[in-house]
Design a protein around this motif. Structure first.
Motif, PDB file in Angstrom:
ATOM      1  N   PHE A  36     -21.348  23.214 -20.478  1.00  7.85           N
ATOM      2  CA  PHE A  36     -21.277  22.232 -21.296  1.00  7.85           C
ATOM      3  C   PHE A  36     -20.210  22.577 -22.455  1.00  7.85           C
ATOM      4  O   PHE A  36     -19.768  21.602 -22.989  1.00  7.85           O
ATOM      5  CB  PHE A  36     -22.526  22.037 -21.936  1.00  7.85           C
ATOM      6  N   LYS A  37     -19.697  23.664 -22.514  1.00 12.01           N
ATOM      7  CA  LYS A  37     -19.106  24.170 -23.679  1.00 12.01           C
ATOM      8  C   LYS A  37     -17.633  24.075 -23.602  1.00 12.01           C
ATOM      9  O   LYS A  37     -16.864  24.009 -24.499  1.00 12.01           O
ATOM     10  CB  LYS A  37     -19.600  25.448 -24.120  1.00 12.01           C
ATOM     11  N   GLU A  77     -16.784  32.507 -36.077  1.00 12.04           N
ATOM     12  CA  GLU A  77     -17.596  32.904 -35.054  1.00 12.04           C
ATOM     13  C   GLU A  77     -17.313  32.334 -33.952  1.00 12.04           C
ATOM     14  O   GLU A  77     -17.419  32.828 -32.733  1.00 12.04           O
ATOM     15  CB  GLU A  77     -18.924  32.941 -35.396  1.00 12.04           C
ATOM     16  N   ASN A 119     -23.714  24.916 -12.137  1.00 11.12           N
ATOM     17  CA  ASN A 119     -24.365  25.390 -13.462  1.00 11.12           C
ATOM     18  C   ASN A 119     -25.923  25.047 -12.955  1.00 11.12           C
ATOM     19  O   ASN A 119     -26.689  25.848 -13.149  1.00 11.12           O
ATOM     20  CB  ASN A 119     -24.056  24.859 -14.595  1.00 11.12           C
ATOM     21  N   LYS A 174     -26.436  29.619 -19.392  1.00 11.43           N
ATOM     22  CA  LYS A 174     -27.317  28.212 -19.029  1.00 11.43           C
ATOM     23  C   LYS A 174     -26.292  27.097 -19.847  1.00 11.43           C
ATOM     24  O   LYS A 174     -26.646  25.776 -19.627  1.00 11.43           O
ATOM     25  CB  LYS A 174     -28.525  28.295 -19.837  1.00 11.43           C
ATOM     26  N   PHE A 175     -25.603  27.454 -20.817  1.00 15.61           N
ATOM     27  CA  PHE A 175     -24.824  26.451 -21.414  1.00 15.61           C
ATOM     28  C   PHE A 175     -23.325  26.657 -21.208  1.00 15.61           C
ATOM     29  O   PHE A 175     -22.400  25.558 -21.529  1.00 15.61           O
ATOM     30  CB  PHE A 175     -24.914  26.238 -22.963  1.00 15.61           C
ATOM     31  N   GLU A 229     -12.862   5.533 -20.329  1.00 16.57           N
ATOM     32  CA  GLU A 229     -13.507   6.159 -19.363  1.00 16.57           C
ATOM     33  C   GLU A 229     -13.380   7.762 -19.572  1.00 16.57           C
ATOM     34  O   GLU A 229     -14.282   8.634 -19.442  1.00 16.57           O
ATOM     35  CB  GLU A 229     -13.144   6.055 -18.192  1.00 16.57           C
ATOM     36  N   LEU A 277      -8.742  12.359 -14.540  1.00 18.24           N
ATOM     37  CA  LEU A 277      -9.977  11.941 -13.744  1.00 18.24           C
ATOM     38  C   LEU A 277     -10.256  13.131 -12.839  1.00 18.24           C
ATOM     39  O   LEU A 277     -11.442  13.541 -12.354  1.00 18.24           O
ATOM     40  CB  LEU A 277      -9.801  10.633 -12.904  1.00 18.24           C
ATOM     41  N   GLU A 318     -11.768  15.766 -14.788  1.00 18.15           N
ATOM     42  CA  GLU A 318     -13.162  15.383 -15.140  1.00 18.15           C
ATOM     43  C   GLU A 318     -13.969  15.867 -13.989  1.00 18.15           C
ATOM     44  O   GLU A 318     -14.974  16.152 -14.259  1.00 18.15           O
ATOM     45  CB  GLU A 318     -13.086  13.835 -15.399  1.00 18.15           C
ATOM     46  N   ARG A 319     -13.547  15.358 -12.834  1.00 17.78           N
ATOM     47  CA  ARG A 319     -14.306  15.737 -11.527  1.00 17.78           C
ATOM     48  C   ARG A 319     -14.556  17.346 -11.397  1.00 17.78           C
ATOM     49  O   ARG A 319     -15.701  17.647 -11.153  1.00 17.78           O
ATOM     50  CB  ARG A 319     -13.678  15.371 -10.391  1.00 17.78           C
ATOM     51  N   LYS A 327     -26.857  32.336 -22.753  1.00 11.06           N
ATOM     52  CA  LYS A 327     -25.597  31.907 -22.591  1.00 11.06           C
ATOM     53  C   LYS A 327     -24.895  31.232 -21.419  1.00 11.06           C
ATOM     54  O   LYS A 327     -24.521  30.074 -21.689  1.00 11.06           O
ATOM     55  CB  LYS A 327     -24.699  33.120 -22.896  1.00 11.06           C
ATOM     56  N   ARG A 377     -14.866  19.351 -13.932  1.00 11.85           N
ATOM     57  CA  ARG A 377     -15.861  19.564 -14.857  1.00 11.85           C
ATOM     58  C   ARG A 377     -17.269  19.443 -14.306  1.00 11.85           C
ATOM     59  O   ARG A 377     -18.272  20.244 -14.638  1.00 11.85           O
ATOM     60  CB  ARG A 377     -15.592  19.037 -16.373  1.00 11.85           C
ATOM     61  N   LEU A 378     -17.364  18.255 -13.677  1.00 14.63           N
ATOM     62  CA  LEU A 378     -18.509  17.824 -13.025  1.00 14.63           C
ATOM     63  C   LEU A 378     -19.194  18.830 -12.079  1.00 14.63           C
ATOM     64  O   LEU A 378     -20.165  19.231 -11.973  1.00 14.63           O
ATOM     65  CB  LEU A 378     -18.555  16.564 -12.574  1.00 14.63           C
ATOM     66  N   LEU A 408     -15.733  21.315 -25.312  1.00 12.60           N
ATOM     67  CA  LEU A 408     -15.811  21.333 -26.790  1.00 12.60           C
ATOM     68  C   LEU A 408     -14.876  22.592 -27.541  1.00 12.60           C
ATOM     69  O   LEU A 408     -14.547  22.331 -28.669  1.00 12.60           O
ATOM     70  CB  LEU A 408     -17.497  21.542 -26.958  1.00 12.60           C
ATOM     71  N   LEU A 447     -20.518  21.641 -13.672  1.00 11.37           N
ATOM     72  CA  LEU A 447     -21.926  21.478 -14.188  1.00 11.37           C
ATOM     73  C   LEU A 447     -22.840  21.463 -12.904  1.00 11.37           C
ATOM     74  O   LEU A 447     -24.113  21.895 -13.098  1.00 11.37           O
ATOM     75  CB  LEU A 447     -22.184  20.134 -14.844  1.00 11.37           C
TER      76      LEU A 447
END
Lengths: 253, 253
Positions: free
Chosen positions: B123-124, B225, B100, B119-120, B57, B87, B90-91, B117, B93-94, B127, B97
């Motif tokens: 999500f980033k 970059e 956003n 807008k994303f 998960e 978890l 993760e919540r 910029k 992060r949600l 990563l 989102l």
DNA sequence: GCTTTACATTGACGTTACGTCAACGTTTAT
DNA sequence: ATAAACGTTGACGTAACGTCAATGTAAAGC
């Protein structure tokens, strides 16, 4: 504002490979090609990519995403509102997982008893919803092969708002089913309301409704342990009760 | 309580194929084999599968999960507590989102301006953290191949609590870096504090620290970059400033 | 203008985590 | 005993890229 592949990839936090793949499958085409053959993306593509990333975040497969966003009736503000609803639902699922892990900790520390079944409850909810949709399709295949393509198309074109509505309706079915169950009468007003709600829920997945198919699905709820477990989650016997209510509703009994 | 493949699959909401695959890769072996050759799972395996599902998960790959749970020092209560922390993260992060998408809706309705910029952004974040860890490994390979196995092992055995600490420290590095940047002095007290915090952060991923590797990584922050964009997110020039501060810290300049 | 570095293209093979199916043995229910 | 349900192993296929090769183009440096 225009971007080459790498620029947009960096901006969005994806790889250039991903963007090329999305071009290849027709999901996100560049605005134009430079004289050199380089892909050039514009504002419209930026917004499209953001939508794609939201859908991806929510677990939608790329082919489905493609169908949704390339539809002439696609409304990006509406879609964004749907993403929000779905993200809120996802957060609730996470909260169920959090509650489950906390409960498991208590069980491990010997403070409570937890059944094997309870250990997996939070993981299974979404899966059961998906399985239910899948089995609905199987019934369709059983009773009308010529409808399958239409049905597949319908599911694939379902918007997130529709999915949310279906989810809510499914929850309502379960809630009202429990109330009706307490009356003990599958032919009663409440039970028949459940069957009607259930029929409405099926309308989200089935292109064409038939009483025969509805009854067949209801029988599956009792025969297949996964569905039975789902409907019996509040109280044992509810799956049979729902089956009986639907049989009466459809005139099978 | 014992289960056959299908029974456990149903209980847990996975497929029998999944359980067979997990047996094949050594992730979840049955308790024993029936005389017929059938796999038989017990309570211990139930608990193991629950752990596996939590790790899954949370996006952990199966090989990593295998290494964690088969380790002699694996403590299941501790792991559950770590799942909980992750978890919760993760919540969050949600929630980013969700914020956003809400912001994007406002932008679409013309109430606010939103850059490509922005807008994303949600999500980033994850990563970039992952990329940073990956590049740290590349530096290790460059300067000491014989350390790579240990380093891989360390990253794979990192607990979720450690990951959270590393994430927090990374955030602190960025915050203090901006303050130091405003002083304009890469040799100053604040800048050297940044370099020290950065070194501590590296301790989560590197088995062995060397000044040479640290300086090499710092140079990469300016040359690549993706890192440059990350460190320049608050203000342009911060990546170079961090590079300079680390060069001074490590004695390279 | 020439050279070097950085960026882009297409083509193609590989990866992870299963999904699906065939062929066939075993268990359970009638 | 028979049929249905369940299990096994083996093997091919899939989605969504990751990785790399070969080669053309753009941008920066001299």
């Amino acid at each position: 504002m225009e971007y080459t592949v790498q620029q947009l990839a960096k901006l969005a936090g994806v790889t250039s490979r991903t963007l090329r793949y999305y071009d290849e499958i027709g999901l996100l085409k560049p605005a134009r090609a430079h004289a050199s053959g380089y892909r050039i993306y514009g504002s419209k593509e930026v917004d499209q990519l953001q939508q794609i990333l939201f859908y991806r975040e929510l677990g939608v497969d790329l082919e489905t995403i493609k169908q949704i966003i390339t539809s002439p009736s696609f409304d990006d503000v509406q879609a964004l509102k749907q993403h929000r609803e779905k993200l809120l639902a996802e957060r609730r699922r996470l909260e169920a997982l959090i509650a489950n892990v906390e409960k498991t900790i208590l069980a491990k520390e010997g403070r409570i008893i937890m059944s094997d079944k309870e250990k997996f409850e939070a993981f299974k909810q979404q899966l059961i919803d998906e399985n239910e949709r899948k089995y609905g399709k199987e019934i369709r295949e059983k009773y009308g092969d010529e409808q399958v393509n239409k049905s597949n198309e319908k599911v694939k074109n379902m918007t997130q708002a529709q999915y949310e509505e279906a989810t809510k309706l499914g929850e309502e079915v379960l809630r009202v089913l429990h109330e009706a169950f307490l009356t003990g009468d599958p032919a009663g007003e409440l039970a028949q309301k459940v069957a009607e709600l259930h029929r409405q829920w099926l309308g989200y997945f089935w292109d064409h409704y038939s009483r025969e198919a509805h009854a067949g699905l209801a029988q599956m709820y009792v025969d297949d342990e996964r569905f039975k477990a789902y409907y019996d989650q509040k109280q044992s016997g509810m799956a049979e009760f729902l089956r009986d209510a639907i049989f009466i509703y459809t005139g099978k009994k």
